[in-house]
Each structure stands twice: as C-alpha cells, then as structure tokens.
Design a protein around this motif. Structure first.
Motif, PDB file in Angstrom:
ATOM      1  N   ALA A   1       0.833  -1.203   0.000  1.00 51.26           N
ATOM      2  CA  ALA A   1       0.000   0.000   0.000  1.00 51.26           C
ATOM      3  C   ALA A   1       0.870   1.256   0.000  1.00 51.26           C
ATOM      4  O   ALA A   1       0.574   2.235  -0.701  1.00 51.26           O
ATOM      5  N   HIS A   2       1.951   1.214   0.769  1.00 45.68           N
ATOM      6  CA  HIS A   2       2.851   2.365   0.816  1.00 45.68           C
ATOM      7  C   HIS A   2       3.512   2.601  -0.540  1.00 45.68           C
ATOM      8  O   HIS A   2       3.597   3.744  -1.012  1.00 45.68           O
ATOM      9  N   GLN A   3       3.966   1.535  -1.174  1.00 44.63           N
ATOM     10  CA  GLN A   3       4.646   1.680  -2.470  1.00 44.63           C
ATOM     11  C   GLN A   3       3.690   2.167  -3.560  1.00 44.63           C
ATOM     12  O   GLN A   3       4.102   2.923  -4.450  1.00 44.63           O
ATOM     13  N   LEU A   4       2.443   1.779  -3.485  1.00 47.28           N
ATOM     14  CA  LEU A   4       1.466   2.301  -4.452  1.00 47.28           C
ATOM     15  C   LEU A   4       1.328   3.819  -4.311  1.00 47.28           C
ATOM     16  O   LEU A   4       1.057   4.514  -5.291  1.00 47.28           O
ATOM     17  N   GLU A   5       1.529   4.312  -3.111  1.00 44.48           N
ATOM     18  CA  GLU A   5       1.418   5.749  -2.868  1.00 44.48           C
ATOM     19  C   GLU A   5       2.677   6.509  -3.282  1.00 44.48           C
ATOM     20  O   GLU A   5       2.585   7.620  -3.809  1.00 44.48           O
ATOM     21  N   VAL A   6       3.860   5.915  -3.066  1.00 51.08           N
ATOM     22  CA  VAL A   6       5.097   6.693  -3.208  1.00 51.08           C
ATOM     23  C   VAL A   6       5.908   6.377  -4.453  1.00 51.08           C
ATOM     24  O   VAL A   6       6.784   7.163  -4.834  1.00 51.08           O
ATOM     25  N   PHE A   7       5.654   5.258  -5.090  1.00 51.42           N
ATOM     26  CA  PHE A   7       6.548   4.813  -6.171  1.00 51.42           C
ATOM     27  C   PHE A   7       6.719   5.868  -7.255  1.00 51.42           C
ATOM     28  O   PHE A   7       7.834   6.150  -7.701  1.00 51.42           O
ATOM     29  N   GLU A   8       5.636   6.473  -7.690  1.00 46.72           N
ATOM     30  CA  GLU A   8       5.724   7.422  -8.799  1.00 46.72           C
ATOM     31  C   GLU A   8       6.467   8.701  -8.416  1.00 46.72           C
ATOM     32  O   GLU A   8       6.967   9.413  -9.298  1.00 46.72           O
ATOM     33  N   SER A   9       6.591   8.988  -7.138  1.00 48.77           N
ATOM     34  CA  SER A   9       7.375  10.154  -6.734  1.00 48.77           C
ATOM     35  C   SER A   9       8.860   9.922  -6.969  1.00 48.77           C
ATOM     36  O   SER A   9       9.620  10.878  -7.192  1.00 48.77           O
ATOM     37  N   PHE A  10       9.297   8.674  -6.932  1.00 52.09           N
ATOM     38  CA  PHE A  10      10.686   8.333  -7.225  1.00 52.09           C
ATOM     39  C   PHE A  10      10.909   8.146  -8.723  1.00 52.09           C
ATOM     40  O   PHE A  10      12.009   8.364  -9.231  1.00 52.09           O
ATOM     41  N   PHE A  11       9.860   7.726  -9.434  1.00 53.32           N
ATOM     42  CA  PHE A  11       9.952   7.464 -10.874  1.00 53.32           C
ATOM     43  C   PHE A  11       8.785   8.147 -11.583  1.00 53.32           C
ATOM     44  O   PHE A  11       7.814   7.505 -11.985  1.00 53.32           O
ATOM     45  N   PRO A  12       8.831   9.461 -11.754  1.00 49.05           N
ATOM     46  CA  PRO A  12       7.692  10.185 -12.339  1.00 49.05           C
ATOM     47  C   PRO A  12       7.391   9.811 -13.777  1.00 49.05           C
ATOM     48  O   PRO A  12       6.292  10.082 -14.257  1.00 49.05           O
ATOM     49  N   GLU A  13       8.343   9.169 -14.470  1.00 54.15           N
ATOM     50  CA  GLU A  13       8.101   8.754 -15.845  1.00 54.15           C
ATOM     51  C   GLU A  13       7.445   7.381 -15.944  1.00 54.15           C
ATOM     52  O   GLU A  13       7.207   6.872 -17.031  1.00 54.15           O
ATOM     53  N   LEU A  14       7.133   6.793 -14.782  1.00 46.67           N
ATOM     54  CA  LEU A  14       6.494   5.486 -14.734  1.00 46.67           C
ATOM     55  C   LEU A  14       5.141   5.587 -14.029  1.00 46.67           C
ATOM     56  O   LEU A  14       4.869   6.531 -13.304  1.00 46.67           O
ATOM     57  N   ARG A  15       4.306   4.578 -14.242  1.00 47.95           N
ATOM     58  CA  ARG A  15       2.990   4.525 -13.608  1.00 47.95           C
ATOM     59  C   ARG A  15       2.846   3.203 -12.856  1.00 47.95           C
ATOM     60  O   ARG A  15       3.125   2.134 -13.410  1.00 47.95           O
ATOM     61  N   ALA A  16       2.392   3.287 -11.603  1.00 50.01           N
ATOM     62  CA  ALA A  16       2.214   2.122 -10.742  1.00 50.01           C
ATOM     63  C   ALA A  16       0.732   1.849 -10.544  1.00 50.01           C
ATOM     64  O   ALA A  16      -0.007   2.718 -10.076  1.00 50.01           O
ATOM     65  N   THR A  17       0.304   0.651 -10.932  1.00 50.14           N
ATOM     66  CA  THR A  17      -1.085   0.239 -10.745  1.00 50.14           C
ATOM     67  C   THR A  17      -1.099  -1.185 -10.204  1.00 50.14           C
ATOM     68  O   THR A  17      -0.047  -1.770  -9.910  1.00 50.14           O
ATOM     69  N   SER A  18      -2.284  -1.756 -10.080  1.00 48.90           N
ATOM     70  CA  SER A  18      -2.405  -3.121  -9.563  1.00 48.90           C
ATOM     71  C   SER A  18      -3.552  -3.846 -10.247  1.00 48.90           C
ATOM     72  O   SER A  18      -4.549  -3.229 -10.615  1.00 48.90           O
ATOM     73  N   SER A  19      -3.385  -5.161 -10.402  1.00 52.24           N
ATOM     74  CA  SER A  19      -4.453  -5.967 -10.994  1.00 52.24           C
ATOM     75  C   SER A  19      -4.873  -7.129 -10.100  1.00 52.24           C
ATOM     76  O   SER A  19      -5.970  -7.658 -10.246  1.00 52.24           O
ATOM     77  N   VAL A  20      -3.990  -7.560  -9.200  1.00 55.34           N
ATOM     78  CA  VAL A  20      -4.332  -8.590  -8.213  1.00 55.34           C
ATOM     79  C   VAL A  20      -3.920  -8.093  -6.839  1.00 55.34           C
ATOM     80  O   VAL A  20      -3.176  -7.113  -6.705  1.00 55.34           O
ATOM     81  N   LYS A  21      -4.369  -8.777  -5.815  1.00 51.41           N
ATOM     82  CA  LYS A  21      -4.301  -8.212  -4.469  1.00 51.41           C
ATOM     83  C   LYS A  21      -2.890  -8.026  -3.933  1.00 51.41           C
ATOM     84  O   LYS A  21      -2.699  -7.234  -3.003  1.00 51.41           O
ATOM     85  N   ASN A  22      -1.897  -8.702  -4.480  1.00 47.46           N
ATOM     86  CA  ASN A  22      -0.550  -8.579  -3.904  1.00 47.46           C
ATOM     87  C   ASN A  22       0.493  -8.108  -4.914  1.00 47.46           C
ATOM     88  O   ASN A  22       1.690  -8.275  -4.684  1.00 47.46           O
ATOM     89  N   ASN A  23       0.070  -7.498  -6.034  1.00 45.25           N
ATOM     90  CA  ASN A  23       1.076  -7.057  -7.003  1.00 45.25           C
ATOM     91  C   ASN A  23       1.062  -5.546  -7.178  1.00 45.25           C
ATOM     92  O   ASN A  23       0.119  -4.856  -6.792  1.00 45.25           O
ATOM     93  N   ILE A  24       2.134  -5.029  -7.765  1.00 42.89           N
ATOM     94  CA  ILE A  24       2.198  -3.680  -8.306  1.00 42.89           C
ATOM     95  C   ILE A  24       2.790  -3.803  -9.702  1.00 42.89           C
ATOM     96  O   ILE A  24       3.838  -4.435  -9.881  1.00 42.89           O
ATOM     97  N   GLU A  25       2.120  -3.226 -10.682  1.00 47.29           N
ATOM     98  CA  GLU A  25       2.556  -3.306 -12.066  1.00 47.29           C
ATOM     99  C   GLU A  25       3.104  -1.939 -12.489  1.00 47.29           C
ATOM    100  O   GLU A  25       2.458  -0.914 -12.276  1.00 47.29           O
ATOM    101  N   ILE A  26       4.281  -1.950 -13.079  1.00 46.56           N
ATOM    102  CA  ILE A  26       4.979  -0.726 -13.464  1.00 46.56           C
ATOM    103  C   ILE A  26       5.015  -0.626 -14.983  1.00 46.56           C
ATOM    104  O   ILE A  26       5.511  -1.528 -15.660  1.00 46.56           O
ATOM    105  N   ASN A  27       4.490   0.468 -15.500  1.00 46.18           N
ATOM    106  CA  ASN A  27       4.487   0.716 -16.941  1.00 46.18           C
ATOM    107  C   ASN A  27       5.012   2.101 -17.253  1.00 46.18           C
ATOM    108  O   ASN A  27       5.038   2.975 -16.390  1.00 46.18           O
ATOM    109  N   SER A  28       5.391   2.303 -18.494  1.00 45.99           N
ATOM    110  CA  SER A  28       5.766   3.633 -18.959  1.00 45.99           C
ATOM    111  C   SER A  28       4.574   4.573 -18.884  1.00 45.99           C
ATOM    112  O   SER A  28       3.413   4.144 -19.023  1.00 45.99           O
TER     113      SER A  28
END
Length: 278
Positions: free
Chosen positions: A173-200
């Motif tokens: 949950a924390h990484q879903l909130e903060v990941f894009e602040s470290f990588f603004p050129e990427l997008r963090a989303t989720s499709s299942v309960k325990n993953n985070i998917e990173i795309n351009s």
C-alpha cells in the motif's frame, strides 16, 4: 449510441476466479461479434500468456497487452502501438525494488523473466492464490540475474512487476502511494491483491484503447470497456461507456459509468447484452 469496440480486462473481469470463461460471457461476445463489434482483450498479460479460451475465439483479432504497452493485430501479425520502458530505466526500477521485500519480473519481447532465486521462492508469495502461482511458474523464464539479462538482450520492457508476501501488504500500500514520486516517468497500478505493475507513462489501457479506436476509425464515444483493478482506471475513463465489475476496487467503481455483476456471475456478458440493446 451504437458501440463498435468493446474492450475488457481478463483476470477478475472476463474470466471467473478459476480462470475460465463463463458461458454467458461467451454467448454475449458471439452476439456482439455477429453485429460487427470489435471484442478486444485489454490485460496486463503478454500475448503468450493469453488464456487458450480467449485465443481460440476467431472473432478476436486485436489485443491490448501489458497494460497498454503493446497493441497487437494477430491477423496481420503486426504491432499497432507501443509504450515501453527503456532498459536503463527498467534496471533503475529493479535496483529500487532490490531494497523491498518483494519478488519481481519483467516482460521483454513478449516473454516474461525473473531472477532464479525469486522464481524458486515464489510459493511464499502466493499461499492462497494457486492460479497466480501456476502462472508465475509456467510463464516466467528464470535467469541467473535479471538486470544483467535484460542489459545484454535487445528490446525495451513492456512491464515490470513486483509481488508482495501476505505479511508485507502494508508495504505494498505504501509503495502504491510513493513509487511514482521516485519514478515520475512510470505509472504504478495493480491488478491482483498482492502485485504492483509498473508501466511507462506512455502506456496505459486507455491510451491503447483510443489508439486502436483511431486506427479502426471508431470514435471514442463508440467504445466501451470493462475492468476491476486500478490498471483499468484509465481505460474506464477513456471509453465512451465504462463498466466496473461488482468485485472491482473502490477507486474504479467511483470512476465507472455503470456497475455490472461480478466476474463469477458473468458481469461482462450482462453488460455487453445491455450495450447491444442500443
């Protein structure tokens, strides 16, 4: 409104919890195809990971894969749209994830790769998700060191993905909130309960949907979409009519035009039949 393109997520949306295609969904798609509607899977999966029950449907020609990083026309064996991650940026992302309690993989050239030590430890991350564990074990190619592998093989990355163990869901949950602040050129989303998917930032199911519609000469308002996860949010907003499954995350439901039944009750089939009334 006459709808000419209907896009749908697979896991948690078109497929039931056993990864099967409900009969009502199939019948609704057949009816729509007979009316000349394009039926388009829009998924986080790569093309080789598409389920057989979908690939055997001859009326499905176009695929939105890897969360919109890749739009594919299988009739012409041609890529219509790309929105991928550079190798350098992907490696930086993995170096960041090396500090987290996760296992991770990436998609390159329509194949999935994972560090062998993470592949061997995968059971710990899916204690109550046998279908996900099966997909990981069956579709990921274990390599000695993933960063070195992609550095020495040509091809940008369609997606990077990390999985969290049950005891580390607060960190997810924390990484879903903060990941894009470290990588603004990427997008963090989720499709299942325990993953985070990173795309351009150039990927996204919504961008891919609109690109495919433009290629086919279809207006955005003549498109519809179904989804359940945060990786479907852009698509639901971009489509002329966006459906959230009853089992969808709260964020997606708040953005949808309509709510349909859950994935185990053929919610997509019910929604398609509703659209065909128009």
């Amino acid at each position: 409104m006459s709808y000419k393109l209907i896009a749908f997520d697979l896991d948690g949306t078109m497929l039931d919890d056993d990864k099967c295609l409900p009969k009502e969904n199939l019948e609704a798609m057949q009816e729509a195809a007979a009316c000349g509607v394009h039926l388009v899977p829009a998924t986080g999966r790569i093309i080789p990971a598409m389920p057989e029950c979908i690939m055997e449907l001859d009326f499905i020609r176009y695929f939105i894969a890897s969360n919109g990083a890749y739009v594919y026309d299988r009739q012409e064996d041609r890529v219509l749209y790309r929105g991928e991650i550079s190798t350098e940026l992907g490696i930086r992302c993995m170096e960041y994830m090396d500090r987290l309690p996760v296992i991770y993989d990436c998609y390159q050239n329509n194949q999935a790769y994972m560090n062998k030590n993470m592949y061997d430890d995968a059971e710990r991350f899916f204690p109550d998700q046998p279908h996900m564990l099966d997909m990981v074990k069956r579709l990921r190619h274990p390599v000695p060191e993933l960063k070195e592998y992609i550095r020495t093989h040509e091809g940008s990355l369609q997606k990077v993905q990390m999985f969290f163990a049950p005891e580390d869901m607060d960190e997810r949950a924390h990484q879903l909130e903060v990941f894009e602040s470290f990588f603004p050129e990427l997008r963090a989303t989720s499709s299942v309960k325990n993953n985070i998917e990173i795309n351009s930032e150039n990927a996204g199911k919504g961008k891919a949907l609109l690109a495919l519609a433009a290629h086919l000469g279809i207006a955005p308002e003549q498109t519809a979409a179904f989804g359940d996860g945060t990786n479907d949010c852009e698509m639901i907003v971009s489509a002329g009519c966006g459906f959230a499954m009853e089992n969808a995350c709260t964020e997606l439901k708040s953005l949808a035009d309509r709510i349909t039944a859950n994935n185990n009750d053929a919610g997509v089939g019910k929604g398609i039949k509703e659209l065909l009334k128009h």
